[in-house]
Scaffold this motif. Structure first.
Motif, PDB file in Angstrom:
ATOM      1  N   ASN A   1     -46.013   8.479 -71.319  1.00 55.20           N
ATOM      2  CA  ASN A   1     -44.953   7.677 -71.928  1.00 55.20           C
ATOM      3  C   ASN A   1     -44.357   8.349 -73.160  1.00 55.20           C
ATOM      4  O   ASN A   1     -43.276   7.975 -73.605  1.00 55.20           O
ATOM      5  N   VAL A   2     -45.086   9.319 -73.700  1.00 55.12           N
ATOM      6  CA  VAL A   2     -44.636  10.025 -74.906  1.00 55.12           C
ATOM      7  C   VAL A   2     -44.736  11.526 -74.679  1.00 55.12           C
ATOM      8  O   VAL A   2     -45.793  12.033 -74.301  1.00 55.12           O
TER       9      VAL A   2
ATOM     10  N   HIS B   1     -39.811  12.217 -77.066  1.00 61.68           N
ATOM     11  CA  HIS B   1     -39.162  11.531 -75.955  1.00 61.68           C
ATOM     12  C   HIS B   1     -40.045  10.350 -75.555  1.00 61.68           C
ATOM     13  O   HIS B   1     -41.161  10.528 -75.065  1.00 61.68           O
ATOM     14  N   LEU B   2     -39.542   9.144 -75.792  1.00 65.69           N
ATOM     15  CA  LEU B   2     -40.322   7.927 -75.572  1.00 65.69           C
ATOM     16  C   LEU B   2     -39.808   7.219 -74.319  1.00 65.69           C
ATOM     17  O   LEU B   2     -38.630   6.867 -74.244  1.00 65.69           O
ATOM     18  N   ASP B   3     -40.677   7.014 -73.356  1.00 66.64           N
ATOM     19  CA  ASP B   3     -40.309   6.413 -72.074  1.00 66.64           C
ATOM     20  C   ASP B   3     -39.731   5.012 -72.284  1.00 66.64           C
ATOM     21  O   ASP B   3     -40.218   4.236 -73.113  1.00 66.64           O
ATOM     22  N   ASP B   4     -38.678   4.695 -71.517  1.00 62.75           N
ATOM     23  CA  ASP B   4     -38.043   3.384 -71.680  1.00 62.75           C
ATOM     24  C   ASP B   4     -38.441   2.385 -70.601  1.00 62.75           C
ATOM     25  O   ASP B   4     -37.867   1.297 -70.501  1.00 62.75           O
ATOM     26  N   GLN B   5     -39.451   2.754 -69.744  1.00 56.30           N
ATOM     27  CA  GLN B   5     -39.871   1.863 -68.664  1.00 56.30           C
ATOM     28  C   GLN B   5     -41.182   1.134 -68.964  1.00 56.30           C
ATOM     29  O   GLN B   5     -41.419   0.038 -68.459  1.00 56.30           O
ATOM     30  N   CYS B   6     -42.034   1.737 -69.772  1.00 52.94           N
ATOM     31  CA  CYS B   6     -43.330   1.112 -70.065  1.00 52.94           C
ATOM     32  C   CYS B   6     -43.153  -0.013 -71.081  1.00 52.94           C
ATOM     33  O   CYS B   6     -42.083  -0.174 -71.677  1.00 52.94           O
TER      34      CYS B   6
ATOM     35  N   ALA C   1     -36.762  10.657 -82.725  1.00 53.23           N
ATOM     36  CA  ALA C   1     -37.302   9.916 -81.591  1.00 53.23           C
ATOM     37  C   ALA C   1     -36.169   9.523 -80.652  1.00 53.23           C
ATOM     38  O   ALA C   1     -35.169   8.943 -81.075  1.00 53.23           O
ATOM     39  N   VAL C   2     -36.317   9.854 -79.362  1.00 57.25           N
ATOM     40  CA  VAL C   2     -35.312   9.531 -78.349  1.00 57.25           C
ATOM     41  C   VAL C   2     -35.897   8.462 -77.435  1.00 57.25           C
ATOM     42  O   VAL C   2     -36.900   8.703 -76.755  1.00 57.25           O
ATOM     43  N   VAL C   3     -35.295   7.275 -77.410  1.00 61.43           N
ATOM     44  CA  VAL C   3     -35.889   6.142 -76.686  1.00 61.43           C
ATOM     45  C   VAL C   3     -35.111   5.757 -75.435  1.00 61.43           C
ATOM     46  O   VAL C   3     -35.404   4.736 -74.808  1.00 61.43           O
ATOM     47  N   GLY C   4     -34.112   6.543 -75.049  1.00 58.74           N
ATOM     48  CA  GLY C   4     -33.396   6.306 -73.793  1.00 58.74           C
ATOM     49  C   GLY C   4     -32.702   4.961 -73.743  1.00 58.74           C
ATOM     50  O   GLY C   4     -31.976   4.582 -74.663  1.00 58.74           O
TER      51      GLY C   4
ATOM     52  N   VAL D   1     -28.625   2.378 -76.010  1.00 58.32           N
ATOM     53  CA  VAL D   1     -28.244   0.965 -76.039  1.00 58.32           C
ATOM     54  C   VAL D   1     -27.593   0.632 -77.378  1.00 58.32           C
ATOM     55  O   VAL D   1     -28.102   1.008 -78.433  1.00 58.32           O
ATOM     56  N   VAL D   2     -26.478  -0.063 -77.334  1.00 58.86           N
ATOM     57  CA  VAL D   2     -25.821  -0.486 -78.563  1.00 58.86           C
ATOM     58  C   VAL D   2     -25.860  -2.010 -78.660  1.00 58.86           C
ATOM     59  O   VAL D   2     -25.882  -2.718 -77.648  1.00 58.86           O
ATOM     60  N   THR D   3     -25.887  -2.511 -79.879  1.00 54.84           N
ATOM     61  CA  THR D   3     -25.873  -3.951 -80.094  1.00 54.84           C
ATOM     62  C   THR D   3     -24.451  -4.470 -79.903  1.00 54.84           C
ATOM     63  O   THR D   3     -23.490  -3.706 -79.843  1.00 54.84           O
ATOM     64  N   ARG D   4     -24.311  -5.781 -79.833  1.00 54.81           N
ATOM     65  CA  ARG D   4     -22.987  -6.377 -79.680  1.00 54.81           C
ATOM     66  C   ARG D   4     -22.100  -6.013 -80.874  1.00 54.81           C
ATOM     67  O   ARG D   4     -20.914  -5.710 -80.705  1.00 54.81           O
ATOM     68  N   GLU D   5     -22.698  -6.036 -82.072  1.00 57.47           N
ATOM     69  CA  GLU D   5     -21.941  -5.689 -83.283  1.00 57.47           C
ATOM     70  C   GLU D   5     -21.469  -4.241 -83.227  1.00 57.47           C
ATOM     71  O   GLU D   5     -20.330  -3.932 -83.579  1.00 57.47           O
ATOM     72  N   GLU D   6     -22.369  -3.324 -82.779  1.00 55.75           N
ATOM     73  CA  GLU D   6     -22.005  -1.913 -82.666  1.00 55.75           C
ATOM     74  C   GLU D   6     -20.913  -1.715 -81.618  1.00 55.75           C
ATOM     75  O   GLU D   6     -19.989  -0.913 -81.808  1.00 55.75           O
ATOM     76  N   ALA D   7     -21.001  -2.465 -80.504  1.00 60.65           N
ATOM     77  CA  ALA D   7     -20.000  -2.358 -79.450  1.00 60.65           C
ATOM     78  C   ALA D   7     -18.638  -2.827 -79.953  1.00 60.65           C
ATOM     79  O   ALA D   7     -17.603  -2.215 -79.661  1.00 60.65           O
ATOM     80  N   GLU D   8     -18.642  -3.917 -80.701  1.00 62.61           N
ATOM     81  CA  GLU D   8     -17.386  -4.429 -81.255  1.00 62.61           C
ATOM     82  C   GLU D   8     -16.786  -3.445 -82.257  1.00 62.61           C
ATOM     83  O   GLU D   8     -15.566  -3.268 -82.319  1.00 62.61           O
ATOM     84  N   GLN D   9     -17.668  -2.796 -83.050  1.00 69.02           N
ATOM     85  CA  GLN D   9     -17.186  -1.801 -84.010  1.00 69.02           C
ATOM     86  C   GLN D   9     -16.585  -0.600 -83.290  1.00 69.02           C
ATOM     87  O   GLN D   9     -15.526  -0.090 -83.674  1.00 69.02           O
TER      88      GLN D   9
END
Length: 225
Positions: free
Chosen positions: A6-7, A19-24, A54-57, A88-96
């Motif tokens: 996972n790491v 690189h941190l797995d985003d499925q576990c 850190a890259v979390v996909g 992944v972006v938050t709603r606030e980040e997407a709106e920005q």
């Protein structure tokens, strides 16, 4: 059967990339991250502070989880957190991001003491008088005379440009670069010019036509695309 990792830790010239797995599960991830960092540091000789990214996909991290990962890394000797990168972006980040990608059209004269600021591109139909200021997160297009201050790429966009029908500014700014007003002897009136940041991080003022080669993506504004 080989256990899924996972790491994954990779060393680069700029430091460590995790690189941190985003499925576990998140708990599994934190446990393995702690173990891997501890094991990795035992094999390293004493040295200066090492930057860690850190890259979390595609994993969404709450603010508390981001802080937990940062704290876990900081607790390890000689490690400093440089960044946590997620798709992944938050709603606030997407709106920005949406706001920064829009072109705002304003028809008015910006007078002394007035400030006009937009998050994306600015199309101003009118003049910017001495003492007036226009600020944009993206590009600035002025269909008029610029005699005040124009600051494009406000959030750090070095590729932003400033154009004006008549370029006579008191100051130009693009990202963190500044170009003071030219000497009076050089301040001859010229039509339709642009300003951009060159490879030496200097603001260059040139004829508008150079943007076709320098910033070909500006043509994506045609037809509203």
């Amino acid at each position: 059967m080989k256990k899924r990792q996972n790491v994954t830790i990779k060393g680069t010239k700029d430091g460590l990339v995790l690189h941190l797995d985003d499925q576990c599960s998140y708990d599994e991830l934190i446990k393995e991250l702690d173990e891997k960092l501890s094991a990795n540091l035992r094999t390293q000789v004493e040295r200066q502070l090492t930057p860690v990214k850190a890259v979390v996909g595609n994993r969404y991290l709450k603010a508390a989880q981001r802080e937990e990962i940062k704290d876990l890394i900081r607790q390890k000797k000689n490690l400093s957190v440089q960044d946590i990168v997620t798709n992944v972006v938050t709603r606030e980040e997407a709106e920005q991001l949406k706001a920064e990608g829009q072109v705002v059209t304003v028809t008015k004269i910006i007078r002394s003491g007035q400030v006009l600021e937009v998050p994306g591109d600015l199309l101003l139909v009118g003049d910017v008088n001495p003492g007036g200021t226009v600020i944009a997160g993206g590009n600035i297009f002025i269909m008029g005379t610029l005699k005040g201050i124009a600051h494009a790429g406000y959030y750090g966009n070095d590729q932003a440009v400033i154009t004006a029908s008549s370029m006579q500014p008191s100051q130009l700014r693009i990202s963190d670069c500044i170009n003071r007003a030219p000497d009076a002897s050089q301040n001859e009136k010229r039509e339709m010019e642009c300003a951009y940041v060159d490879e030496n991080r200097q603001i260059i003022v040139d004829r508008l036509q150079v943007l076709i080669q320098l910033r070909p993506n500006l043509t994506s504004l045609e037809g509203g695309h």
